[in-house]
Write a protein that holds these residues in place. Sequence first.
Motif, mmCIF file in Angstrom:
data_model
loop_
_atom_site.group_PDB
_atom_site.id
_atom_site.type_symbol
_atom_site.label_atom_id
_atom_site.label_comp_id
_atom_site.label_asym_id
_atom_site.label_seq_id
_atom_site.Cartn_x
_atom_site.Cartn_y
_atom_site.Cartn_z
ATOM 1 N N SER A 9 -10.915 46.723 -24.120
ATOM 2 C CA SER A 9 -10.191 46.338 -25.330
ATOM 3 C C SER A 9 -8.700 46.569 -25.130
ATOM 4 N N LEU A 10 -7.915 45.532 -25.341
ATOM 5 C CA LEU A 10 -6.467 45.673 -25.219
ATOM 6 C C LEU A 10 -5.865 46.425 -26.401
ATOM 7 N N GLN A 11 -6.702 46.787 -27.366
ATOM 8 C CA GLN A 11 -6.237 47.634 -28.458
ATOM 9 C C GLN A 11 -6.080 49.081 -28.000
ATOM 10 N N HIS A 12 -6.632 49.402 -26.835
ATOM 11 C CA HIS A 12 -6.546 50.749 -26.281
ATOM 12 C C HIS A 12 -5.363 50.822 -25.324
ATOM 13 N N GLU A 13 -4.569 51.845 -25.459
ATOM 14 C CA GLU A 13 -3.373 51.990 -24.625
ATOM 15 C C GLU A 13 -3.725 52.061 -23.146
ATOM 16 N N PHE A 14 -4.823 52.742 -22.823
ATOM 17 C CA PHE A 14 -5.236 52.868 -21.423
ATOM 18 C C PHE A 14 -5.457 51.497 -20.801
ATOM 19 N N MET A 15 -6.219 50.633 -21.480
ATOM 20 C CA MET A 15 -6.535 49.311 -20.943
ATOM 21 C C MET A 15 -5.294 48.430 -20.869
ATOM 22 N N ALA A 16 -4.430 48.550 -21.873
ATOM 23 C CA ALA A 16 -3.193 47.762 -21.862
ATOM 24 C C ALA A 16 -2.335 48.141 -20.656
ATOM 25 N N ASN A 17 -2.293 49.419 -20.326
ATOM 26 C CA ASN A 17 -1.526 49.863 -19.159
ATOM 27 C C ASN A 17 -2.174 49.414 -17.857
ATOM 28 N N LEU A 18 -3.506 49.357 -17.845
ATOM 29 C CA LEU A 18 -4.211 48.854 -16.661
ATOM 30 C C LEU A 18 -3.787 47.417 -16.377
ATOM 31 N N VAL A 19 -3.659 46.629 -17.431
ATOM 32 C CA VAL A 19 -3.265 45.225 -17.297
ATOM 33 C C VAL A 19 -1.842 45.097 -16.766
ATOM 34 N N VAL A 20 -0.970 46.043 -17.092
ATOM 35 C CA VAL A 20 0.387 46.045 -16.533
ATOM 36 C C VAL A 20 0.316 46.040 -15.006
ATOM 37 N N GLY A 21 -0.599 46.842 -14.462
ATOM 38 C CA GLY A 21 -0.770 46.877 -13.006
ATOM 39 C C GLY A 21 -1.334 45.596 -12.450
ATOM 40 N N TYR A 22 -2.286 44.987 -13.162
ATOM 41 C CA TYR A 22 -2.827 43.699 -12.729
ATOM 42 C C TYR A 22 -1.712 42.667 -12.611
ATOM 43 N N LYS A 23 -0.865 42.631 -13.631
ATOM 44 C CA LYS A 23 0.209 41.636 -13.653
ATOM 45 C C LYS A 23 1.249 41.897 -12.566
ATOM 46 N N GLU A 24 1.498 43.169 -12.277
ATOM 47 C CA GLU A 24 2.442 43.503 -11.207
ATOM 48 C C GLU A 24 1.904 43.031 -9.861
ATOM 49 N N PHE A 25 0.614 43.199 -9.640
ATOM 50 C CA PHE A 25 0.011 42.736 -8.387
ATOM 51 C C PHE A 25 0.093 41.216 -8.287
ATOM 52 N N LYS A 26 -0.170 40.543 -9.391
ATOM 53 C CA LYS A 26 -0.068 39.081 -9.422
ATOM 54 C C LYS A 26 1.358 38.636 -9.092
ATOM 55 N N GLU A 27 2.338 39.356 -9.649
ATOM 56 C CA GLU A 27 3.744 39.022 -9.411
ATOM 57 C C GLU A 27 4.103 39.157 -7.941
ATOM 58 N N GLN A 28 3.597 40.205 -7.298
ATOM 59 C CA GLN A 28 3.958 40.462 -5.901
ATOM 60 C C GLN A 28 3.216 39.573 -4.915
ATOM 61 N N THR A 29 2.024 39.127 -5.260
ATOM 62 C CA THR A 29 1.179 38.446 -4.280
ATOM 63 C C THR A 29 0.878 36.982 -4.596
ATOM 64 N N GLY A 30 0.948 36.600 -5.866
ATOM 65 C CA GLY A 30 0.565 35.240 -6.246
ATOM 66 C C GLY A 30 -0.910 35.094 -6.534
ATOM 67 N N VAL A 31 -1.696 36.174 -6.373
ATOM 68 C CA VAL A 31 -3.114 36.117 -6.715
ATOM 69 C C VAL A 31 -3.260 35.789 -8.205
ATOM 70 N N ASN A 32 -4.148 34.866 -8.529
ATOM 71 C CA ASN A 32 -4.371 34.494 -9.920
ATOM 72 C C ASN A 32 -5.357 35.466 -10.563
ATOM 73 N N ILE A 33 -4.891 36.229 -11.541
ATOM 74 C CA ILE A 33 -5.747 37.213 -12.211
ATOM 75 C C ILE A 33 -5.995 36.734 -13.643
ATOM 76 N N ILE A 34 -7.251 36.464 -13.946
ATOM 77 C CA ILE A 34 -7.631 35.943 -15.254
ATOM 78 C C ILE A 34 -8.083 37.132 -16.109
ATOM 79 N N ILE A 35 -7.244 37.535 -17.043
ATOM 80 C CA ILE A 35 -7.499 38.739 -17.839
ATOM 81 C C ILE A 35 -8.161 38.365 -19.161
#
Length: 349
Positions: free
Chosen positions: A54-80
Amino acid sequence: MKKKMISSAIAMLLCLSLAAGCSMDSTVQKDDKKEEKTKKEDLSEINIGASVMSLQHEFMANLVVGYKEFKEQTGVNIIITDGGNMEPDKQVTNVENYISQNVDGILCQCISVETMKDTLKHAMDKDIPVGIYPYDTTVGATTYFGYNEYEWGEKLGETASAWIKDKLDGKAKILSVTTSLEESAVERCKGWTEKINDTCGEDNLTWNTVEATSASDAIDSVESALQANPDTDVVLVYNDELGIGAYEAIKQSGLDTTNMFLGSCDGTDTVLDYVESDSVYRCTVGNDKFVSEIGFYWVENMVKIVLGMEYDDPFPIETTAITVDNVKEYRSREPKYELSPEIAEYVKG
């Protein structure tokens, strides 16, 4: 941490071998006939489905920050995708959609492992590698990310025990705020209960337990518990979200909190603020890495699986107790998002 080599094309075979009781330390050889499926000329060709509780939880929202950073650095398509308000059926639909899209890998923070089990097995039957939280091997997933939930609770119990001895003359009335609906909550509660009993002695302790599944639940449950037991000394909470609710209930109670101890697990920014302000919130057990770092490196782990590289299983995560004594040091760190050499080389190539 043990390493394994596997291509995503034989992820199903690994899952079957695990279910049959084979060692997780074994190395699975790549099937040359299926090698073509996992071969990617460019990381932008890789699609990873990442389902959070649930993105209503701060923990999960922060996890997604890392997913997006990896996508930014590599171009891997991450479907959240988001499990809404912790809705298992919605998460099942999200993961079924990943399967229909024929993604290359799936990361799933399972709201309910039991509810997700058939869907995850369906993905692996389609040769889609799956990484899950929590660490529940009954799924037979390709890889896991998860804490030792018992040890997490034990760390909170260790800190609470020290408080009981130093501030409460070794005796305390303790309120546990948890939920029987989540295995991780049960294990954490067991961890802190056994640690405090062993350290302080069961004869010196009185235990009460209330159930809650949200911050609002926790406010109501803790408020009622404190009205019935205004001499409560220690409140221990399964996670920070419920802890915030407990904190509000304690504030509204009007009780003297000079020597009261409130603690929980997650290490979220909101609770770290409370800990740093030297409030009744005395401790939160957090990760040795930023949650966003965990997201970054966990998705990298899945990409390694897709590419047939060595990867960590289970994905290593350690925790630490954070109190007013070390919170500033803990927060002064900067997150690091550094690609592993083999993935960095792939990006350059």
